[in-house]
Design a protein around this motif. Structure first.
Motif, PDB file in Angstrom:
ATOM      1  N   TYR A 227      -0.225   1.742   3.143  1.00  0.00           N
ATOM      2  CA  TYR A 227      -0.698   0.526   3.809  1.00  0.00           C
ATOM      3  C   TYR A 227      -0.330   0.576   5.282  1.00  0.00           C
ATOM      4  O   TYR A 227       0.830   0.761   5.652  1.00  0.00           O
ATOM      5  CB  TYR A 227      -0.094  -0.719   3.168  1.00  0.00           C
ATOM      6  CG  TYR A 227      -0.663  -1.988   3.744  1.00  0.00           C
ATOM      7  CD1 TYR A 227      -1.999  -2.315   3.537  1.00  0.00           C
ATOM      8  CD2 TYR A 227       0.121  -2.848   4.504  1.00  0.00           C
ATOM      9  CE1 TYR A 227      -2.545  -3.460   4.070  1.00  0.00           C
ATOM     10  CE2 TYR A 227      -0.417  -4.008   5.036  1.00  0.00           C
ATOM     11  CZ  TYR A 227      -1.750  -4.310   4.828  1.00  0.00           C
ATOM     12  OH  TYR A 227      -2.288  -5.449   5.366  1.00  0.00           O
ATOM     13  N   ASP A 228      -1.337   0.435   6.134  1.00  0.00           N
ATOM     14  CA  ASP A 228      -1.162   0.440   7.582  1.00  0.00           C
ATOM     15  C   ASP A 228      -1.060  -1.011   8.036  1.00  0.00           C
ATOM     16  O   ASP A 228      -2.074  -1.704   8.185  1.00  0.00           O
ATOM     17  CB  ASP A 228      -2.361   1.149   8.223  1.00  0.00           C
ATOM     18  CG  ASP A 228      -2.223   1.328   9.721  1.00  0.00           C
ATOM     19  OD1 ASP A 228      -1.562   0.489  10.361  1.00  0.00           O
ATOM     20  OD2 ASP A 228      -2.794   2.294  10.258  1.00  0.00           O
ATOM     21  N   ALA A 229       0.173  -1.492   8.236  1.00  0.00           N
ATOM     22  CA  ALA A 229       0.376  -2.907   8.548  1.00  0.00           C
ATOM     23  C   ALA A 229      -0.271  -3.327   9.874  1.00  0.00           C
ATOM     24  O   ALA A 229      -0.939  -4.368   9.931  1.00  0.00           O
ATOM     25  CB  ALA A 229       1.871  -3.227   8.547  1.00  0.00           C
ATOM     26  N   PRO A 230      -0.103  -2.583  10.985  1.00  0.00           N
ATOM     27  CA  PRO A 230      -0.769  -2.996  12.231  1.00  0.00           C
ATOM     28  C   PRO A 230      -2.289  -3.047  12.104  1.00  0.00           C
ATOM     29  O   PRO A 230      -2.942  -3.896  12.717  1.00  0.00           O
ATOM     30  CB  PRO A 230      -0.322  -1.933  13.240  1.00  0.00           C
ATOM     31  CG  PRO A 230       0.964  -1.413  12.699  1.00  0.00           C
ATOM     32  CD  PRO A 230       0.789  -1.420  11.208  1.00  0.00           C
ATOM     33  N   LEU A 231      -2.859  -2.142  11.325  1.00  0.00           N
ATOM     34  CA  LEU A 231      -4.307  -2.114  11.142  1.00  0.00           C
ATOM     35  C   LEU A 231      -4.763  -3.166  10.147  1.00  0.00           C
ATOM     36  O   LEU A 231      -5.875  -3.700  10.245  1.00  0.00           O
ATOM     37  CB  LEU A 231      -4.732  -0.721  10.661  1.00  0.00           C
ATOM     38  CG  LEU A 231      -6.221  -0.488  10.413  1.00  0.00           C
ATOM     39  CD1 LEU A 231      -7.003  -0.641  11.706  1.00  0.00           C
ATOM     40  CD2 LEU A 231      -6.442   0.896   9.819  1.00  0.00           C
ATOM     41  N   GLY A 232      -3.909  -3.468   9.153  1.00  0.00           N
ATOM     42  CA  GLY A 232      -4.286  -4.412   8.115  1.00  0.00           C
ATOM     43  C   GLY A 232      -5.202  -3.805   7.083  1.00  0.00           C
ATOM     44  O   GLY A 232      -6.099  -4.472   6.557  1.00  0.00           O
ATOM     45  N   ALA A 233      -4.993  -2.512   6.773  1.00  0.00           N
ATOM     46  CA  ALA A 233      -5.857  -1.835   5.802  1.00  0.00           C
ATOM     47  C   ALA A 233      -5.097  -0.686   5.164  1.00  0.00           C
ATOM     48  O   ALA A 233      -4.110  -0.184   5.716  1.00  0.00           O
ATOM     49  CB  ALA A 233      -7.124  -1.320   6.479  1.00  0.00           C
ATOM     50  N   TRP A 234      -5.564  -0.280   4.010  1.00  0.00           N
ATOM     51  CA  TRP A 234      -5.021   0.912   3.350  1.00  0.00           C
ATOM     52  C   TRP A 234      -5.666   2.152   3.929  1.00  0.00           C
ATOM     53  O   TRP A 234      -6.863   2.161   4.236  1.00  0.00           O
ATOM     54  CB  TRP A 234      -5.282   0.838   1.846  1.00  0.00           C
ATOM     55  CG  TRP A 234      -4.504  -0.243   1.180  1.00  0.00           C
ATOM     56  CD1 TRP A 234      -4.909  -1.515   0.900  1.00  0.00           C
ATOM     57  CD2 TRP A 234      -3.149  -0.149   0.750  1.00  0.00           C
ATOM     58  NE1 TRP A 234      -3.894  -2.217   0.320  1.00  0.00           N
ATOM     59  CE2 TRP A 234      -2.800  -1.413   0.208  1.00  0.00           C
ATOM     60  CE3 TRP A 234      -2.193   0.866   0.759  1.00  0.00           C
ATOM     61  CZ2 TRP A 234      -1.542  -1.684  -0.309  1.00  0.00           C
ATOM     62  CZ3 TRP A 234      -0.937   0.601   0.233  1.00  0.00           C
ATOM     63  CH2 TRP A 234      -0.614  -0.659  -0.291  1.00  0.00           C
TER      64      TRP A 234
END
Length: 340
Positions: free
Chosen positions: A59-66
């Protein structure tokens, strides 16, 4: 020319963690490095390698996507009906993802879902492409030094824009009416990457002068090794099990096409540009019925032939090395050459 900022990526959102991650080490890798981190755009393939090996589902938290990066996972996300497009990316629900040079037009869907017109290029348009390529090549040939991006790759797709008056015979509507043809930037980026790969290999350029039919394999290989579109955004509509765990329904997913295209689990020596590779694959280059795919291939074939005919000694300018840039789309900004 390329997208250097992720302005098409949606704002970060929260997302539940994947289910059924079997081991403690897998659980510890749920949150991994971000696609938006400094340096990712500068050297994405090093970043992709780390993701494939250590964070196949993270999970890429800054991007908000997996993020998914392995070939099998990415190709599944691009074709599986349990994935759909984001509301603003142009992909119909359950249809193909915008991929490579294709924007996910309904014309590119399988025939059992929509009426499809094969993506062939009408004769009039093909003639215009060839005529434009030779005019540009001869103009460049008179100069001691030239930038093929600005003086060739930029103008060939623009000049070969579809004209309804050129549409004759089977396949004309697919070329003249498709929204995929509106973005000439992707076609010029793909053409620039092809020329960069070929100019790096003078022996291959010499072979193409003798056997122009090899250009098709070189084009397919360039789209694999250096895809113009690096990231495709999708969303799950149901639970989906991938490498490393199970994504819940309605999870935003960033499919890293650039990573999948260099997955050593699918391609031998994936970083090498090898048009003769036996494991050549078109799964990541866009649907064969897409008119943009057909037209861009024609532009590559006719364009390269025109350049080689007009400039038999075409080579890099002394000391120049091409550098690709961009995060969502990627390609070289300039190609400085000596025409004569």
């Amino acid at each position: 020319m390329q997208s250097d900022a992720p302005r098409d990526i949606p704002a970060p959102t929260t997302s539940p963690e994947p289910r059924a991650l079997a081991t403690r080490s897998a659980r510890s890798r749920r949150t991994g490095p971000s696609l938006l981190a400094r340096g990712a755009a500068r050297d994405p393939y090093r970043f992709y390698r780390m993701l494939r090996e250590q964070y196949p589902l993270s999970y890429d938290a800054p991007l908000g996507a997996w993020l998914i990066s392995r070939y099998d996972d990415v190709t599944a996300a691009l074709a599986d009906p349990r994935f759909t497009g984001f509301p603003h990316d142009g992909a119909p629900r359950g249809g193909p993802a915008p991929l490579g040079l294709c924007h996910g037009s309904p014309r590119c869907l399988p025939a059992d879902r929509y009426t499809v017109v094969t993506g062939t290029v009408p004769g009039g348009l093909a003639e215009r492409v060839e005529r434009t390529a030779y005019v540009l090549a001869r103009r460049i040939a008179r100069r001691p030094r030239a930038d093929l991006v600005e003086e060739f790759c930029r103008w060939l797709p623009a000049a070969s824009g579809a004209d309804p008056d050129d549409g004759e015979g089977v396949g004309a509507p697919a070329v003249t009416d498709s929204p995929c043809l509106r973005d000439t930037a992707l076609r010029r980026t793909a053409l620039a990457s092809l020329l960069a790969n070929l100019l790096d290999d003078p022996d291959l350029l010499a072979a193409l002068r003798v056997e122009p039919a090899l250009t098709g394999r070189a084009w397919t290989e360039s789209l694999r090794r250096d895809p113009p579109v690096q990231v495709v955004l999708r969303r799950t509509v149901a639970e989906v099990t991938l490498s490393g765990g199970t994504l819940p329904a309605r999870a935003p997913v960033a499919c890293l096409v650039g990573a999948a295209a260099r997955d050593p689990g699918r391609f031998a020596a994936p970083d090498a540009f090898d048009p003769f590779r036996p494991d050549q694959d078109r799964a990541l280059t866009g649907p064969p019925g897409c008119p943009a795919v057909a037209l861009s291939r024609l532009e590559a074939e006719r364009g390269l032939r025109a350049l080689l005919d007009a400039m038999p000694r075409l080579r890099w300018d002394e000391g120049f090395r091409p550098a690709a840039t961009g995060l969502l789309t990627r390609g070289p900004r300039s190609l400085l050459v000596r025409p004569g």
